[in-house]
Design a protein around this motif. Structure first.
Motif, PDB file in Angstrom:
ATOM      1  N   ASN A 111     -12.145  45.467  13.631  1.00 45.52           N
ATOM      2  CA  ASN A 111     -13.372  45.588  14.414  1.00 45.52           C
ATOM      3  C   ASN A 111     -14.596  45.482  13.514  1.00 45.52           C
ATOM      4  OD1 ASN A 111     -13.827  48.148  13.186  1.00 45.52           O
ATOM      5  ND2 ASN A 111     -12.573  49.141  14.749  1.00 45.52           N
ATOM      6  N   GLN A 112     -15.771  45.593  14.112  1.00 45.49           N
ATOM      7  CA  GLN A 112     -17.015  45.402  13.372  1.00 45.49           C
ATOM      8  C   GLN A 112     -17.230  46.465  12.295  1.00 45.49           C
ATOM      9  OE1 GLN A 112     -16.711  46.002  16.593  1.00 45.49           O
ATOM     10  NE2 GLN A 112     -18.248  47.442  17.392  1.00 45.49           N
ATOM     11  N   ILE A 113     -16.684  47.647  12.505  1.00 45.37           N
ATOM     12  CA  ILE A 113     -16.828  48.710  11.502  1.00 45.37           C
ATOM     13  C   ILE A 113     -16.040  48.342  10.246  1.00 45.37           C
ATOM     14  CG2 ILE A 113     -16.533  51.159  11.032  1.00 45.37           C
ATOM     15  CD1 ILE A 113     -18.574  50.520  13.218  1.00 45.37           C
ATOM     16  N   ASP A 114     -14.813  47.828  10.448  1.00 48.36           N
ATOM     17  CA  ASP A 114     -13.994  47.401   9.310  1.00 48.36           C
ATOM     18  C   ASP A 114     -14.714  46.308   8.518  1.00 48.36           C
ATOM     19  OD1 ASP A 114     -11.895  49.082  10.163  1.00 48.36           O
ATOM     20  OD2 ASP A 114     -11.183  47.536  11.551  1.00 48.36           O
ATOM     21  N   ILE A 115     -15.282  45.359   9.244  1.00 49.08           N
ATOM     22  CA  ILE A 115     -15.945  44.229   8.590  1.00 49.08           C
ATOM     23  C   ILE A 115     -17.200  44.692   7.857  1.00 49.08           C
ATOM     24  CG2 ILE A 115     -17.046  41.993   8.978  1.00 49.08           C
ATOM     25  CD1 ILE A 115     -15.242  41.720  11.483  1.00 49.08           C
ATOM     26  N   ARG A 116     -17.972  45.556   8.524  1.00 51.45           N
ATOM     27  CA  ARG A 116     -19.184  46.082   7.876  1.00 51.45           C
ATOM     28  C   ARG A 116     -18.846  46.819   6.581  1.00 51.45           C
ATOM     29  NH1 ARG A 116     -21.686  51.406  10.174  1.00 51.45           N
ATOM     30  NH2 ARG A 116     -19.709  52.034   9.209  1.00 51.45           N
ATOM     31  N   ASP A 117     -17.865  47.696   6.639  1.00 48.61           N
ATOM     32  CA  ASP A 117     -17.501  48.475   5.456  1.00 48.61           C
ATOM     33  C   ASP A 117     -16.970  47.583   4.339  1.00 48.61           C
ATOM     34  OD1 ASP A 117     -18.236  50.668   6.914  1.00 48.61           O
ATOM     35  OD2 ASP A 117     -16.184  51.316   7.378  1.00 48.61           O
ATOM     36  N   THR A 118     -16.349  46.474   4.708  1.00 51.84           N
ATOM     37  CA  THR A 118     -15.800  45.556   3.703  1.00 51.84           C
ATOM     38  C   THR A 118     -16.881  44.782   2.977  1.00 51.84           C
ATOM     39  OG1 THR A 118     -13.722  45.318   4.935  1.00 51.84           O
ATOM     40  CG2 THR A 118     -14.271  43.568   3.373  1.00 51.84           C
ATOM     41  N   LEU A 119     -17.886  44.320   3.717  1.00 50.01           N
ATOM     42  CA  LEU A 119     -18.913  43.451   3.128  1.00 50.01           C
ATOM     43  C   LEU A 119     -20.174  44.187   2.678  1.00 50.01           C
ATOM     44  CD1 LEU A 119     -18.664  40.306   5.426  1.00 50.01           C
ATOM     45  CD2 LEU A 119     -17.768  40.606   3.119  1.00 50.01           C
ATOM     46  N   ALA A 120     -20.325  45.438   3.088  1.00 52.15           N
ATOM     47  CA  ALA A 120     -21.527  46.195   2.725  1.00 52.15           C
ATOM     48  C   ALA A 120     -21.800  46.229   1.218  1.00 52.15           C
ATOM     49  CB  ALA A 120     -21.440  47.616   3.285  1.00 52.15           C
ATOM     50  N   PRO A 121     -20.767  46.392   0.363  1.00 54.92           N
ATOM     51  CA  PRO A 121     -21.043  46.470  -1.082  1.00 54.92           C
ATOM     52  C   PRO A 121     -21.684  45.219  -1.663  1.00 54.92           C
ATOM     53  CG  PRO A 121     -18.866  47.359  -0.588  1.00 54.92           C
ATOM     54  CD  PRO A 121     -19.347  46.693   0.663  1.00 54.92           C
ATOM     55  N   ILE A 122     -21.500  44.055  -1.028  1.00 54.04           N
ATOM     56  CA  ILE A 122     -22.057  42.820  -1.594  1.00 54.04           C
ATOM     57  C   ILE A 122     -23.090  42.169  -0.677  1.00 54.04           C
ATOM     58  CG2 ILE A 122     -19.955  42.335  -2.914  1.00 54.04           C
ATOM     59  CD1 ILE A 122     -19.342  40.147  -0.777  1.00 54.04           C
ATOM     60  N   TRP A 123     -23.417  42.827   0.434  1.00 55.80           N
ATOM     61  CA  TRP A 123     -24.285  42.199   1.440  1.00 55.80           C
ATOM     62  C   TRP A 123     -25.664  41.844   0.867  1.00 55.80           C
ATOM     63  CZ3 TRP A 123     -23.422  39.540   5.458  1.00 55.80           C
ATOM     64  CH2 TRP A 123     -24.412  39.302   6.425  1.00 55.80           C
ATOM     65  N   HIS A 124     -26.183  42.677  -0.022  1.00 58.85           N
ATOM     66  CA  HIS A 124     -27.489  42.416  -0.617  1.00 58.85           C
ATOM     67  C   HIS A 124     -27.385  41.884  -2.042  1.00 58.85           C
ATOM     68  CE1 HIS A 124     -29.474  44.212   2.806  1.00 58.85           C
ATOM     69  NE2 HIS A 124     -28.746  45.307   2.676  1.00 58.85           N
TER      70      HIS A 124
END
Length: 385
Positions: A144-157
């Motif tokens: 779900n979107q929470i899994d995806i957010r938590d996965t990419l958050a460290p490199i999003w910026h």
């Protein structure tokens, strides 16, 4: 102790219709002489039950005994082997569609659209490094979107471009899973994008040498080494590094360098080769480079294959320059814009860019070869003035 192994494979085959015990709860139930099924009888929670172990003779006597032994061990431990098997089956079905498997299948389906069938790994690597490393073993239907957010958050910026690519590739995988008939949330990636927010980063353009400084640098490439010659040909032709590094002797003929379509970066599904007219200076560089050629490669490395993508960059670093080889394309394009009256279509074609829409390209058959030849001759004269 209950008797075991009362049957043999030969005797089982000879038995007629009926129920025949092998011992310890294993039975052969024959509908007719050549057809039947294996059954394991056991008692759990005070209730007598039968568990099918497979059809006879598809399942051999030896295999039936192994299955019965496994079921018996489960029953001895106070569990129901039928329910345990059902749970294992559900788990297996659930895990048949892991994200990693879907990603590989989606990549295979898209290979024909990718340069060199995706061999360079640029399409798959953002997904593999930043998504599959964490979510690869998750059933795609549970992501779900929470899994995806938590996965990419460290490199999003911090790695914005890579993170965006990874998210886009994941979106393709989710849609691929939906096309396979799986129950997935194809909006999960867009929801995750909303949760991640707008990226905070500055786009760093490849440093390009001002066109007025290029002749001085070009003249410094005077050693006739593989690296110097490769840089000279790259500058003279306005090419990207990959076509130069992988240039083959047979690609050069009658004053024209023909680059295979799969070496050209551009429109998806590009099928036509790209021709570059060679200036007099380019022809001289070509003759010098041929002396270094090995197995047809014009710019071989010291050990095997061709020079790496970093070879030319390192040379510029060693000379104290912060510019990069790819930046010479910008130098060339700026020179065209500021010092010539070259038509836009000719200039863009000289850069190897796709010009115009599909319909316009369908009707335009020329690649402006002779006009580009004159342009590149002027560029070479400027470089060697």
């Amino acid at each position: 102790m209950r008797k075991r192994h009362l049957l043999s494979a030969k005797r089982a085959a000879a038995l007629n219709k009926g129920k025949w015990a092998d011992g310890a709860g294993l039975w052969l139930c024959k509908y007719e002489k050549d057809r039947g099924k294996w059954v394991f009888r056991f008692t759990t929670f005070g209730k007598r039950r039968e568990m099918g172990l497979g059809a006879y003779p598809d399942v051999s006597l030896a295999d039936a005994r192994r299955k019965a032994d496994a079921a018996r061990d489960i029953a001895i431990n106070g569990k129901d082997p039928i329910k345990e098997r059902e749970n294992a089956t559900r788990e297996t079905i659930r895990n048949l569609h892991l994200l990693r498997d879907i990603a590989v299948d989606a990549f295979e389906a898209r290979k024909a659209q990718l340069k060199n069938d995706g061999e360079a790994g640029r399409w798959f690597s953002p997904l593999e490094l930043h998504v599959l490393s964490r979510l690869g073993n998750s059933p795609v239907s549970e992501i779900n979107q929470i899994d995806i957010r938590d996965t990419l958050a460290p490199i999003w910026h911090t790695k914005a471009d890579t993170a965006k690519k990874a998210l886009n590739r994941l979106s393709i995988c989710m849609k691929h899973a939906a096309a396979l008939g799986l129950n997935v949330d194809i909006q999960a990636t867009e929801k995750a994008r909303a949760l991640l927010g707008k990226q905070r980063h500055d786009i760093a353009h490849i440093p390009a040498m001002p066109w007025a400084e290029v002749p001085s640098f070009y003249k410094s490439l005077s050693d006739n080494t593989v690296t110097h010659l490769a840089l000279r040909l790259l500058i003279l032709t306005g090419s990207r590094s990959a076509p130069v590094r992988f240039a083959r002797v047979e690609q050069f003929e009658d004053g024209v360098w023909t680059i295979p379509a799969d070496r050209m970066k551009g429109i998806k599904g590009k099928t036509s080769d790209f021709r570059i007219p060679l200036s007099s200076e380019s022809l001289r560089v070509l003759e010098d480079a041929k002396r270094h050629a090995r197995n047809g490669d014009l710019f071989p490395s010291v050990r095997k294959g061709v020079i790496s993508d970093a070879t030319m960059s390192r040379h510029m670093e060693r000379t104290g320059l912060h510019y990069r080889p790819h930046g010479f394309r910008s130098s060339f394009r700026d020179w065209i814009a500021e010092t010539t009256d070259t038509p836009h279509d000719v200039a863009e074609t000289a850069m190897g860019h796709v010009v115009g829409g599909n319909v316009e390209r369908a009707y335009r058959r020329t690649d402006f070869l002779e006009q580009r030849r004159k342009l590149l001759e002027r560029w070479a004269q400027f470089l060697t003035q």
